[in-house]
Every structure is written in C-alpha cells, then in structure tokens.
Write a protein that holds these residues in place. Sequence first.
Motif, PDB file in Angstrom:
ATOM      1  N   GLY A 130      -3.108   0.608  -7.805  1.00 55.34           N
ATOM      2  CA  GLY A 130      -1.803   0.074  -7.436  1.00 55.34           C
ATOM      3  C   GLY A 130      -0.668   0.709  -8.211  1.00 55.34           C
ATOM      4  N   ALA A 133      -0.040   4.310  -6.975  1.00 55.82           N
ATOM      5  CA  ALA A 133       0.689   4.351  -5.706  1.00 55.82           C
ATOM      6  C   ALA A 133       2.176   4.073  -5.923  1.00 55.82           C
ATOM      7  N   LYS A 137       5.329   6.655  -5.360  1.00 54.89           N
ATOM      8  CA  LYS A 137       6.387   6.248  -4.443  1.00 54.89           C
ATOM      9  C   LYS A 137       7.756   6.326  -5.105  1.00 54.89           C
ATOM     10  N   PHE A 149      -6.732   6.061   0.036  1.00 56.18           N
ATOM     11  CA  PHE A 149      -6.562   4.811   0.773  1.00 56.18           C
ATOM     12  C   PHE A 149      -5.116   4.496   1.141  1.00 56.18           C
ATOM     13  N   ASP A 150      -4.218   4.518   0.189  1.00 59.11           N
ATOM     14  CA  ASP A 150      -2.857   4.013   0.422  1.00 59.11           C
ATOM     15  C   ASP A 150      -1.814   5.101   0.634  1.00 59.11           C
ATOM     16  N   SER A 153       0.693   5.278   3.725  1.00 64.06           N
ATOM     17  CA  SER A 153       1.793   4.300   3.778  1.00 64.06           C
ATOM     18  C   SER A 153       2.981   4.723   2.913  1.00 64.06           C
ATOM     19  N   SER A 201      -4.775  -2.179  -4.264  1.00 61.10           N
ATOM     20  CA  SER A 201      -4.911  -1.230  -3.161  1.00 61.10           C
ATOM     21  C   SER A 201      -5.143  -2.004  -1.870  1.00 61.10           C
ATOM     22  N   PRO A 202      -4.064  -2.337  -1.164  1.00 60.67           N
ATOM     23  CA  PRO A 202      -4.215  -3.102   0.079  1.00 60.67           C
ATOM     24  C   PRO A 202      -5.147  -2.433   1.081  1.00 60.67           C
ATOM     25  N   SER A 203      -5.068  -1.104   1.187  1.00 56.88           N
ATOM     26  CA  SER A 203      -5.899  -0.405   2.176  1.00 56.88           C
ATOM     27  C   SER A 203      -7.375  -0.494   1.833  1.00 56.88           C
ATOM     28  N   ASN A 206      -8.496  -4.075   2.544  1.00 49.27           N
ATOM     29  CA  ASN A 206      -8.601  -4.303   3.989  1.00 49.27           C
ATOM     30  C   ASN A 206      -9.815  -3.603   4.585  1.00 49.27           C
TER      31      ASN A 206
END
Length: 300
Positions: A130, A133, A137, A149-150, A153, A201-203, A206
């Motif tokens: 997290g 990422a 960003k 994974f992320d 996005s 890590s939302p991805s 999920n």
Amino acid sequence: MEVQLLREFVCLAEHLNFSTAAKELFIAQPVLSRHIADLEYALGVQLFARNKQNVRLTPVGAAVLGEATTILAHYEAGIQKIRLAVAGFAGQLTIGFLGAPVKSFFPALISRFRSTYPNVDLQLSQMNLGALATALKRGDIDIGFTLSFDLLSISGLCWKTLYADSLAVVLRQDHPAANENKLMLSALSRENFILLAPEESPSLYNQIMTLCAAGGFSPKVAKLAAFPENALLMVESGIGVAVLPRHIKEYAGSELRFLDIAGGSTGFDVVAAWGEVHSNPTVPLFLQELEDLQAAGSLR
C-alpha cells in the motif's frame, strides 16, 4: 566579484610576471593589468607591489591568495557536481521496494549501481504494498520495486516486468492437506483465513476474494495482516491458513508449506515501476543497470 578575476589573480601570483600570466590566460597584458586593478579596487587593498623590474605579492596579497585558491577549488568542485547531476552521474535517487521479491538480486543491483555511479546518493526505503503504491502515485519515490496488482489503477506510470509469480496457499506442515502439490481453495472453506489487509493492496485482496467465490465460499477472515511476514507468523502460530505471493517463501520456516492453487487466475508480475514523466536523470541510468542484470539472467 567575478570568478575569472580570481583566476587571473591566482595565475599572476603563481608567475609574478604580467606578460607570462597574460599569455597563459590568453588575454592582452593591458587587460590583465586593468583586471588586477579592478580586483584591488573591489577589495580595497593592494595585492601586488610592482615596478618596472619585478612583481611581488604584498602580505595582504599572500593572504588573499590562500582564500582565492580555496574559493576556486570549491567553485570548480561545485561546477563539476552540477555537470555530473545534469548528465545523471550525480544527485539523488529514491527507491522504494518490497523486501521478499527482490531479496535474491537487489543487493547485487545496488552494488553495481553504486560502483558505476558513486556520486549518486541512493535513498532506499522498504515499504509494504500500500505504501509503495501511494509513494509511486504521489511521486515520493523515483522507482518502486513492487507487484503488478495495483499499478493499472495509477495513471502516468511505466513499469518493467522482472519475473512472473503466483499466489499460493500457505499451511502448517501438520495440516491434513500439507502434502498436496495443488489444492482447490474450496477444500479450505471451513478454515480461518489470514489475508493481507485490503487497504494495503485492494487488487490483491479482491483477487483472493474472487478465487474463493469461484470455489463457492466466502472466506472466514480471522486476521488481517499489514505485511506478508506477519501473515506467515500467524499461520505458523496456528491462527489460520493464508493466501500469499509465492516469493514470500523466502521468509518462511521449514514448518510451513506453499501449495499451488488449482483453478482460477493466480498469476501476477514482480515489476520495477517509475513515473512516465520524470526529471531525475539518474532514473534511466538505474534502469539500464537493471536491464543489464536481467539480461545476464541474475534477477532470480
């Protein structure tokens, strides 16, 4: 006061001859005489005692010579650092990384880069998924070694695939299924699960939930872990089973087993990511070292 005046003063102090110094400086003798007079006026002191026969430094001139030499040395060093920075051979490079997926090659990569570019100040920060990422960003780091994974996005990123990896089920060695080579997640539907926290890590979270749903169940989550290493400790402690990237096996003890997951999509990439638009000239230099290491087959 112009640096050139100091250079001319030092040259004249070394030769104590206007004609010789002027030739070395590629200027006319009257121009040198005028410049030295300008410097003396600016400082308010007499630097040279001169007559038709000889030129010598005054005591004040000798003191100024020491300072002028130091100033010029610092100036030249500063200019060299600026030139190196513009060329990418100096400056600062900030790198964020996950520990486990780069453990096998990261020390060699950093060592190679430092050897080739000793004037680049490397700032290395180990982070979780997290934080990496977020740092990519925001542009807080120049390069991030992370998982794929992320990344989709996050707009404005480029990345280079280092190697492919996959998710695996992690069990204690005394678990009834520990000796299997491959396992359907549905076989664990009654188990307590330890998962990496969705905010990390939302991805990834999920994807695991999707795999479980494809197996016909919703996992009973016993604990959420911020770091994969924490999840390993929880599995080892008998709190539950986990689904983790296989590269985490680097940190696992002999009492844990990593099993392939049958059915569903479990693959992902370990990547190096950076901003599509960046102003740091050391980024392409580091990426070239990484590419050379990859070409040599040393990334895993």
